[in-house]
Design a protein around this motif. Structure first.
Motif, short mmCIF file in Angstrom:
data_model
loop_
_atom_site.label_atom_id
_atom_site.label_comp_id
_atom_site.label_asym_id
_atom_site.label_seq_id
_atom_site.Cartn_x
_atom_site.Cartn_y
_atom_site.Cartn_z
N PRO A 58 -13.79 74.55 30.61
CA PRO A 58 -14.34 75.75 31.24
C PRO A 58 -13.60 76.08 32.54
N ASN A 59 -13.31 77.34 32.73
CA ASN A 59 -12.64 77.87 33.93
C ASN A 59 -11.19 77.42 34.06
N GLU A 60 -10.61 76.86 33.02
CA GLU A 60 -9.23 76.39 33.11
C GLU A 60 -8.21 77.52 33.00
N ALA A 61 -8.56 78.58 32.30
CA ALA A 61 -7.62 79.68 32.09
C ALA A 61 -8.19 80.99 32.62
N ASP A 62 -7.33 81.80 33.24
CA ASP A 62 -7.74 83.12 33.73
C ASP A 62 -7.51 84.19 32.68
N VAL A 63 -6.49 84.01 31.86
CA VAL A 63 -6.11 84.99 30.84
C VAL A 63 -5.87 84.25 29.54
N LEU A 64 -6.27 84.88 28.45
CA LEU A 64 -6.09 84.30 27.13
C LEU A 64 -5.33 85.28 26.26
N THR A 65 -4.29 84.82 25.59
CA THR A 65 -3.55 85.64 24.64
C THR A 65 -3.63 84.97 23.29
N MET A 66 -4.12 85.72 22.31
CA MET A 66 -4.13 85.24 20.94
C MET A 66 -3.40 86.28 20.11
N SER A 67 -2.29 85.90 19.54
CA SER A 67 -1.52 86.87 18.77
C SER A 67 -0.99 86.23 17.50
N GLY A 68 -0.65 87.09 16.55
CA GLY A 68 -0.10 86.61 15.30
C GLY A 68 -1.13 86.01 14.37
N LEU A 69 -2.40 86.34 14.57
CA LEU A 69 -3.47 85.81 13.73
C LEU A 69 -4.21 86.96 13.06
N ALA A 70 -4.73 86.70 11.89
CA ALA A 70 -5.55 87.69 11.21
C ALA A 70 -6.86 87.88 11.97
N HIS A 71 -7.46 89.06 11.81
CA HIS A 71 -8.67 89.35 12.58
C HIS A 71 -9.81 88.38 12.27
N LYS A 72 -9.90 87.87 11.06
CA LYS A 72 -10.96 86.91 10.74
C LYS A 72 -10.77 85.61 11.50
N LYS A 73 -9.54 85.16 11.63
CA LYS A 73 -9.26 83.95 12.39
C LYS A 73 -9.55 84.16 13.88
N LEU A 74 -9.15 85.31 14.42
CA LEU A 74 -9.43 85.61 15.82
C LEU A 74 -10.93 85.61 16.09
N ARG A 75 -11.67 86.26 15.21
CA ARG A 75 -13.13 86.32 15.37
C ARG A 75 -13.74 84.92 15.33
N ALA A 76 -13.28 84.09 14.39
CA ALA A 76 -13.80 82.72 14.29
C ALA A 76 -13.51 81.92 15.55
N ILE A 77 -12.33 82.09 16.10
CA ILE A 77 -11.97 81.39 17.34
C ILE A 77 -12.89 81.82 18.48
N ILE A 78 -13.10 83.10 18.60
CA ILE A 78 -13.96 83.61 19.68
C ILE A 78 -15.40 83.17 19.49
N GLU A 79 -15.90 83.24 18.27
CA GLU A 79 -17.30 82.88 18.02
C GLU A 79 -17.56 81.38 18.12
N HIS A 80 -16.60 80.55 17.76
CA HIS A 80 -16.83 79.11 17.72
C HIS A 80 -16.11 78.35 18.82
N GLY A 81 -15.35 79.06 19.61
CA GLY A 81 -14.59 78.39 20.68
C GLY A 81 -15.49 77.99 21.83
N ARG A 82 -14.99 77.11 22.62
CA ARG A 82 -15.71 76.66 23.82
C ARG A 82 -15.78 77.81 24.82
N PRO A 83 -16.96 78.15 25.32
CA PRO A 83 -17.06 79.22 26.31
C PRO A 83 -16.41 78.83 27.63
N ALA A 84 -15.71 79.75 28.22
CA ALA A 84 -15.08 79.51 29.52
C ALA A 84 -15.95 80.20 30.57
N SER A 85 -16.96 79.52 31.06
CA SER A 85 -17.88 80.11 32.03
C SER A 85 -17.21 80.37 33.36
N ARG A 86 -17.66 81.36 34.04
CA ARG A 86 -17.08 81.75 35.33
C ARG A 86 -18.06 81.60 36.48
N GLY A 87 -18.94 80.70 36.42
CA GLY A 87 -19.76 80.57 37.60
C GLY A 87 -21.06 80.00 37.34
#
Length: 92
Positions: A63-92
């Motif tokens: 958490p809070n390790e990255a300020d900007v995230l770039t995900m490219s070259g992936l199908a929209h289903k994979k991107l959605r799965a990453i966002i839905e199941h990824g570790r949340p990066a809380s900001r405070g």
């Protein structure tokens, strides 16, 4: 953070001065090794600021390790799965 794949996004961010540190993550060890080779060949002066990590999704980030995230070259289903199941990066 960038998908490591070939490492050129990480290299470009460092060489342009747009980033002071880049985490390049990839689910493929082969892709990560290719990115490491490109960093050694094209940006050796920035090798210490480009950290390579093996992993799928956002689980390799703290958490809070990255300020900007770039995900490219992936199908929209994979991107959605990453966002839905990824570790949340809380900001405070």
């Amino acid at each position: 953070m960038s998908g490591a794949d070939h490492g050129f996004l990480a290299i470009g961010l460092m060489q342009s001065g747009r980033a002071s540190r880049v985490l390049a993550c990839d689910a493929s060890l082969l892709g990560l090794r290719g990115a490491q080779a490109n960093v050694r060949n094209y940006a050796p002066a920035h090798a210490a600021q480009i950290e390579m990590r093996l992993g799928d999704g956002l689980h390799q980030l703290a958490p809070n390790e990255a300020d900007v995230l770039t995900m490219s070259g992936l199908a929209h289903k994979k991107l959605r799965a990453i966002i839905e199941h990824g570790r949340p990066a809380s900001r405070g």
